[in-house]
Scaffold this motif. Structure first.
Motif, PDB file in Angstrom:
ATOM      1  N   GLY A 149       1.764  -8.643 -36.921  1.00 19.21           N
ATOM      2  CA  GLY A 149       3.150  -8.374 -37.339  1.00 19.21           C
ATOM      3  C   GLY A 149       3.908  -8.753 -37.515  1.00 19.21           C
ATOM      4  O   GLY A 149       4.967  -8.849 -38.546  1.00 19.21           O
ATOM      5  N   ASN A 150       3.870  -9.637 -36.766  1.00 22.08           N
ATOM      6  CA  ASN A 150       5.316 -10.594 -36.562  1.00 22.08           C
ATOM      7  C   ASN A 150       5.102 -11.188 -37.348  1.00 22.08           C
ATOM      8  O   ASN A 150       6.472 -12.234 -37.934  1.00 22.08           O
ATOM      9  CB  ASN A 150       5.823 -10.276 -35.466  1.00 22.08           C
ATOM     10  CG  ASN A 150       6.293  -9.676 -34.114  1.00 22.08           C
ATOM     11  OD1 ASN A 150       7.499  -8.535 -35.091  1.00 22.08           O
ATOM     12  ND2 ASN A 150       6.036  -9.790 -33.396  1.00 22.08           N
TER      13      ASN A 150
ATOM     14  N   GLN B 151      -4.153  -1.536 -37.409  1.00 21.34           N
ATOM     15  CA  GLN B 151      -3.797  -1.879 -35.757  1.00 21.34           C
ATOM     16  C   GLN B 151      -1.952  -2.855 -35.332  1.00 21.34           C
ATOM     17  O   GLN B 151      -1.900  -3.189 -35.080  1.00 21.34           O
ATOM     18  CB  GLN B 151      -4.826  -2.665 -35.524  1.00 21.34           C
ATOM     19  CG  GLN B 151      -6.217  -2.232 -35.856  1.00 21.34           C
ATOM     20  CD  GLN B 151      -6.819  -3.568 -35.774  1.00 21.34           C
ATOM     21  OE1 GLN B 151      -7.038  -3.832 -34.442  1.00 21.34           O
ATOM     22  NE2 GLN B 151      -8.434  -3.352 -35.983  1.00 21.34           N
TER      23      GLN B 151
ATOM     24  N   SER C  76       2.279  -1.862 -36.307  1.00 21.29           N
ATOM     25  CA  SER C  76       3.186  -1.428 -36.473  1.00 21.29           C
ATOM     26  C   SER C  76       3.742  -1.080 -37.668  1.00 21.29           C
ATOM     27  O   SER C  76       3.918  -2.200 -38.624  1.00 21.29           O
ATOM     28  CB  SER C  76       4.265  -2.021 -35.179  1.00 21.29           C
ATOM     29  OG  SER C  76       5.111  -1.381 -35.351  1.00 21.29           O
TER      30      SER C  76
ATOM     31  N   LYS D  63       6.691  -3.161 -38.236  1.00 12.53           N
ATOM     32  CA  LYS D  63       6.382  -4.881 -38.854  1.00 12.53           C
ATOM     33  C   LYS D  63       5.656  -4.826 -40.381  1.00 12.53           C
ATOM     34  O   LYS D  63       6.150  -5.894 -41.338  1.00 12.53           O
ATOM     35  CB  LYS D  63       5.679  -5.344 -37.989  1.00 12.53           C
ATOM     36  CG  LYS D  63       5.910  -5.190 -36.755  1.00 12.53           C
ATOM     37  CD  LYS D  63       4.453  -5.864 -35.767  1.00 12.53           C
ATOM     38  CE  LYS D  63       5.666  -6.079 -33.427  1.00 12.53           C
ATOM     39  NZ  LYS D  63       4.735  -6.289 -33.285  1.00 12.53           N
TER      40      LYS D  63
ATOM     41  N   THR E 135       0.169  -3.980 -29.559  1.00 16.15           N
ATOM     42  CA  THR E 135      -0.256  -4.458 -30.559  1.00 16.15           C
ATOM     43  C   THR E 135      -0.247  -5.725 -30.981  1.00 16.15           C
ATOM     44  O   THR E 135      -1.111  -6.811 -31.694  1.00 16.15           O
ATOM     45  CB  THR E 135      -0.447  -3.540 -31.659  1.00 16.15           C
ATOM     46  OG1 THR E 135       0.985  -3.316 -31.947  1.00 16.15           O
ATOM     47  CG2 THR E 135      -1.174  -2.491 -31.786  1.00 16.15           C
TER      48      THR E 135
ATOM     49  N   GLU F 157       9.563  -5.545 -27.297  1.00 15.55           N
ATOM     50  CA  GLU F 157       8.333  -4.782 -27.420  1.00 15.55           C
ATOM     51  C   GLU F 157       7.691  -4.703 -26.646  1.00 15.55           C
ATOM     52  O   GLU F 157       7.828  -5.920 -25.840  1.00 15.55           O
ATOM     53  CB  GLU F 157       8.094  -5.008 -29.510  1.00 15.55           C
ATOM     54  CG  GLU F 157       7.982  -6.314 -29.352  1.00 15.55           C
ATOM     55  CD  GLU F 157       6.203  -6.667 -30.753  1.00 15.55           C
ATOM     56  OE1 GLU F 157       7.525  -7.936 -31.827  1.00 15.55           O
ATOM     57  OE2 GLU F 157       5.827  -6.538 -30.835  1.00 15.55           O
TER      58      GLU F 157
ATOM     59  N   LYS G 205      10.510  -3.262 -33.475  1.00 12.92           N
ATOM     60  CA  LYS G 205       9.304  -3.394 -33.791  1.00 12.92           C
ATOM     61  C   LYS G 205       8.257  -2.303 -33.337  1.00 12.92           C
ATOM     62  O   LYS G 205       7.161  -2.173 -34.606  1.00 12.92           O
ATOM     63  CB  LYS G 205       9.092  -4.607 -33.281  1.00 12.92           C
ATOM     64  CG  LYS G 205       9.888  -5.542 -33.667  1.00 12.92           C
ATOM     65  CD  LYS G 205       9.133  -6.436 -35.429  1.00 12.92           C
ATOM     66  CE  LYS G 205       9.658  -7.672 -35.734  1.00 12.92           C
ATOM     67  NZ  LYS G 205       8.921  -8.035 -36.577  1.00 12.92           N
ATOM     68  N   ASP G 206       8.336  -1.452 -32.628  1.00 10.77           N
ATOM     69  CA  ASP G 206       7.659  -0.655 -32.707  1.00 10.77           C
ATOM     70  C   ASP G 206       7.650   0.675 -31.738  1.00 10.77           C
ATOM     71  O   ASP G 206       7.771   1.563 -30.646  1.00 10.77           O
ATOM     72  CB  ASP G 206       5.702  -1.190 -31.219  1.00 10.77           C
ATOM     73  CG  ASP G 206       5.291  -1.166 -31.228  1.00 10.77           C
ATOM     74  OD1 ASP G 206       5.254   0.510 -32.431  1.00 10.77           O
ATOM     75  OD2 ASP G 206       4.085  -1.048 -30.657  1.00 10.77           O
TER      76      ASP G 206
ATOM     77  N   ASP H  72       7.285   3.688 -32.815  1.00 14.28           N
ATOM     78  CA  ASP H  72       6.201   4.627 -32.222  1.00 14.28           C
ATOM     79  C   ASP H  72       5.894   4.711 -30.082  1.00 14.28           C
ATOM     80  O   ASP H  72       5.692   5.442 -29.733  1.00 14.28           O
ATOM     81  CB  ASP H  72       4.602   4.865 -33.271  1.00 14.28           C
ATOM     82  CG  ASP H  72       5.629   5.194 -34.144  1.00 14.28           C
ATOM     83  OD1 ASP H  72       6.135   5.579 -34.466  1.00 14.28           O
ATOM     84  OD2 ASP H  72       4.918   4.849 -35.380  1.00 14.28           O
ATOM     85  N   TYR H  73       5.886   2.995 -29.878  1.00 15.25           N
ATOM     86  CA  TYR H  73       4.939   3.107 -28.428  1.00 15.25           C
ATOM     87  C   TYR H  73       6.078   3.785 -27.330  1.00 15.25           C
ATOM     88  O   TYR H  73       6.455   4.331 -26.822  1.00 15.25           O
ATOM     89  CB  TYR H  73       4.797   2.053 -28.608  1.00 15.25           C
ATOM     90  CG  TYR H  73       4.301   1.351 -27.694  1.00 15.25           C
ATOM     91  CD1 TYR H  73       3.122   0.527 -26.431  1.00 15.25           C
ATOM     92  CD2 TYR H  73       5.475   1.156 -26.324  1.00 15.25           C
ATOM     93  CE1 TYR H  73       3.203   0.501 -25.225  1.00 15.25           C
ATOM     94  CE2 TYR H  73       5.098   0.609 -24.922  1.00 15.25           C
ATOM     95  CZ  TYR H  73       3.973   0.525 -24.421  1.00 15.25           C
ATOM     96  OH  TYR H  73       3.622  -0.418 -23.296  1.00 15.25           O
TER      97      TYR H  73
END
Ligand code: F0G
Length: 468
Positions: free
Chosen positions: A158-159, A183, A185, A188, A331, A378, A413-414, A416-417
Motif C-alpha cells: 500500500g505505501n 489486503q 488499507s 492507501k 497489513t 499506523e 493510513k489505516d 479502519d484499524y
C-alpha cells in the motif's frame, strides 16, 4: 548559496558504482546499468559511494544544515540536501516533493509504557504521501528519468504504491502497481487512485506480487521501484544523516524499526555505516527490527543463528525460510519472503542489535499509546514501541539508554484499524486445528470509543466529569 555549494563539493554520481554485497562475489557494475540484483550471482546490489574525496570537504555537515533554509527545491528536500552522498551528478533531473525533514518527537507516555526514561520517535509518516517510502522514491524515480524509462512499477502492501504513484505523476511517467487484492488499507488505495496509477489487484498476497515484479525486471522500458532497487536505499539512507543531525551528532544507543520487505533497516544500516566510515561518528547505534508474530521470517532466522554469528559479513546464511501465509492486521508488513533480508540482517549483526516478534495485542496497545503522546502512527510502525517494551523487559535495552523508534506511516493510513481498536471490534482470524476460522478479539487496553451525549450543556459536563 546552493549553487556555490554544489560547485565546491565533489559529485558522487561520477565515482559511484553498483556492487554485489556477497563477499564471495563483490562484482562491480556501472552506476547507470539497469540491474536490480547481481547479474553474475543474483545477490543483492548496493551502491558504493566514493567516500574518500568527501573527507577533504570542509564543513559539509554545516552546509547540509544550512541548505534547509534555502529556497532551491533540492535544498528544501530532506534527501537532496545530502546530495554529496547520493549517486547522482549535479545536473540530474531531480523528482522531488520536498520529502524528508521529518520531526523527531519526545514521547514521554510511550517511554513510560516501554519502561524507558525517555524515548524519541522519528516520524517518517510526516512525508508528502504520509510514509517513509518517499525518501527512497525521490531517488528511484530520478534514476528512472535518467535511464529513460517509460513505466515505473512496484509490488506493494500500500505505501510503496502510494508513494511511487505520486512521484511518477510528478515525473510524468506511466505507473503500474501490483497490490494483493483485498489486503490493502482503503486509505492507501485511495491515494494511488488519486495519483493516477494503473492499479492491478492481484489474486494473491504481497509475495506473489513481488514474484511477478521479478518477471517484469527484464523489460527495458519498465523500471522496478521496490526496495530491491539500490537507488531506493540511497534516498532512504539519508534518514540516518538527518537523525544524527537532530541528535547533534550524538549517536543514539538504539534505533528501532519495523521490518517487512527489509529495505528500511538496510537503508538505515548503510547510512550510519557511511557516517562511521567518514569519521563523523565514532560508533554505530544498535539497529533492531520488529516483526509481527505471524509474519516474522527474519526473526525466526535470527533466533536460530548460532551465538558466534556476530561477525556480520562472514555469518550471512544463504537461505531464509519464507512464511507461506503471513498473517497480521499490520497489513503494511504482511510479508512472508522479504527481498532485502540479507542486507537487513547484516546491518543488525554489524551493530549488535536484535530482531524479535511482537503480538497483535502488543502492536495494537503500543499504537494507542503513541496516539496518547499526540503523535499517532499506523499499526506497522507501532511494532517499534511494542518491541522496545519487550527488549527492556528482557534486559536488552536499559531504561536510561537513548532510544529512537522510527515511525514509518501516518495514523490516517489505516483509520479502519483505529476505529475497530477503540470500539472494541478489532480481531484477527485464527484457524483451528480442525480448519475452522475463529475470530480472536484484541482487547484494547487504551480504548477510547465515542459516546452518545445529549445535545445540552449539562450532559456534556457530566460526560467530562465521568472521564476525570
Ligand atoms: N512500515 C510501513 C508503514 C510500511 O509500509 C512498510 C513496508 C514497513 C514498515 C516495512 O518496511 O519493507 O522497508 O522493511 N511497506 C511496503 C509497501 C512493503 O509495499 O508499502 P520495509
Amino acid at each position: 548559496m546552493s549553487d556555490a555549494i554544489a560547485k565546491t563539493a565533489p559529485q558522487a554520481g561520477t565515482a559511484a558504482v553498483q556492487r554485489c554485497i556477497l563477499p564471495g562475489c563483490a562484482a562491480v557494475f556501472g552506476i547507470r546499468e539497469q540491474i536490480y540484483v547481481c547479474p553474475r550471482c543474483r545477490g543483492p546490489l548496493e551502491i558504493e559511494i566514493a567516500l574518500e574525496p568527501l573527507k577533504a570537504v570542509p564543513d559539509l555537515c554545516e552546509r547540509w544544515h544550512a541548505r534547509a533554509a534555502s529556497h532551491d527545491s533540492r535544498d528544501r528536500s530532506g534527501v537532496w540536501r545530502f546530495r554529496e552522498l547520493l549517486p547522482f551528478d549535479d545536473d540530474a533531473p531531480v523528482v522531488t516533493l520536498c520529502e524528508g525533514n521529518t520531526p523527531l518527537y519526545d514521547a514521554p507516555r510511550s517511554a513510560n509504557y516501554a519502561g524507558l526514561t525517555a524515548l524519541r520517535l522519528k516520524h517518517q509518516g510526516c512525508n508528502p504521501t504520509a510514509s517513509f517510502k518517499d525518501t527512497g522514491m525521490t531517488t528511484a524515480v530520478t534514476q528512472a528519468k535518467l535511464l529513460g524509462a517509460r513505466t515505473v512499477v512496484c509490488a506493494s502492501t500500500g505505501n510503496t504504491a502510494a508513494s511511487l504513484a505520486a512521484y511518477a505523476a510528478r515525473a510524468e511517467l506511466q505507473c503500474a502497481i501490483l497490490l494483493p487484492q483485498g489486503q490493502i488499507s482503503p486509505a492507501k488505495l485511495a491515494q494511488s487512485m488519486d495519483y493516477g496509477a494503473i492499479i492491478c489487484e492481484i489474486a494473491g498476497n504481497f509475495d506473489d506480487c513481488m514474484r511477478l515484479i521479478a518477471e517484469l525486471a527484464d523489460v527495458p522500458s519498465i523500471y522496478i521501484a521496490n526496495s530491491v532497487n539500490p537507488f531506493r536505499i540511497e534516498g532512504q539512507k539519508t534518514v540516518a544523516f538527518e537523525l544524527l543531525e537532530q541528535c547533534s551528532w550524538r549517536v543514539p544507543d538504539h534505533v528501532v524499526v519495523p521490518g517487512g520487505n527489509m529495505g528500511n533497516s538496510s537503508a538505515l544500516g548503510k547510512g550510519f555505516d557511511e557516517m562511521l566510515r567518514l569519521g563523523w561518528i565514532d560508533r554505530l547505534p544498535k539497529i533492531s527490527i520488529m516483526q509481527a508474530e505471524g509474519s516474522a521470517p527474519l526473526a525466526h532466522l535470527f533466533a536460530a543463528l548460532p551465538a558466534a554469528s556476530s561477525n556480520a559479513d562472514a555469518a550471512l546464511p544463504d537461505e531464509i525460510a519464507p512464511i507461506a501465509n503471513p498473517r497480521t492486521l499490520a497489513t503494511a508488513i504482511k510479508i512472508g519472503a522479504p527481498v532485502s533480508w540479507k542486507k537487513a540482517l547484516r546491518a543488525v549483526l554489524r551493530t549488535h542489535g536484535n530482531i524479535i516478534t511482537v503480538s497483535e495485542q502488543e502492536i495494537a496497545d503500543a499504537k494507542a499509546i503513541i496516539g496518547r503522546d499526540g503523535i499517532g502512527c499506523e499499526p506497522a510502525s507501532a511494532t517499534t514501541v511494542a518491541g522496545i517494551r519487550k527488549l527492556v523487559g528482557a534486559g536488552k535495552i536499559h531504561a536510561g539508554e537513548s532510544v529512537v523508534a522510527v515511525l514509518t506511516g501516518h495514523v490516517l493510513k489505516d483509520p479502519d484499524y483505529v476505529g475497530h481498536y477503540h470500539r472494541g471490534t478489532l480481531s484477527l482470524e485464527s484457524v483451528t486445528a480442525a480448519g475452522t476460522a475463529m475470530p480472536v478479539p484484541i482487547v484494547g487496553a487504551f480504548r477510547n470509543a465515542p459516546e452518545k451525549v445529549a445535545a445540552n450543556k449539562e450532559a456534556i459536563l457530566k460526560s467530562l466529569q465521568s472521564r476525570r
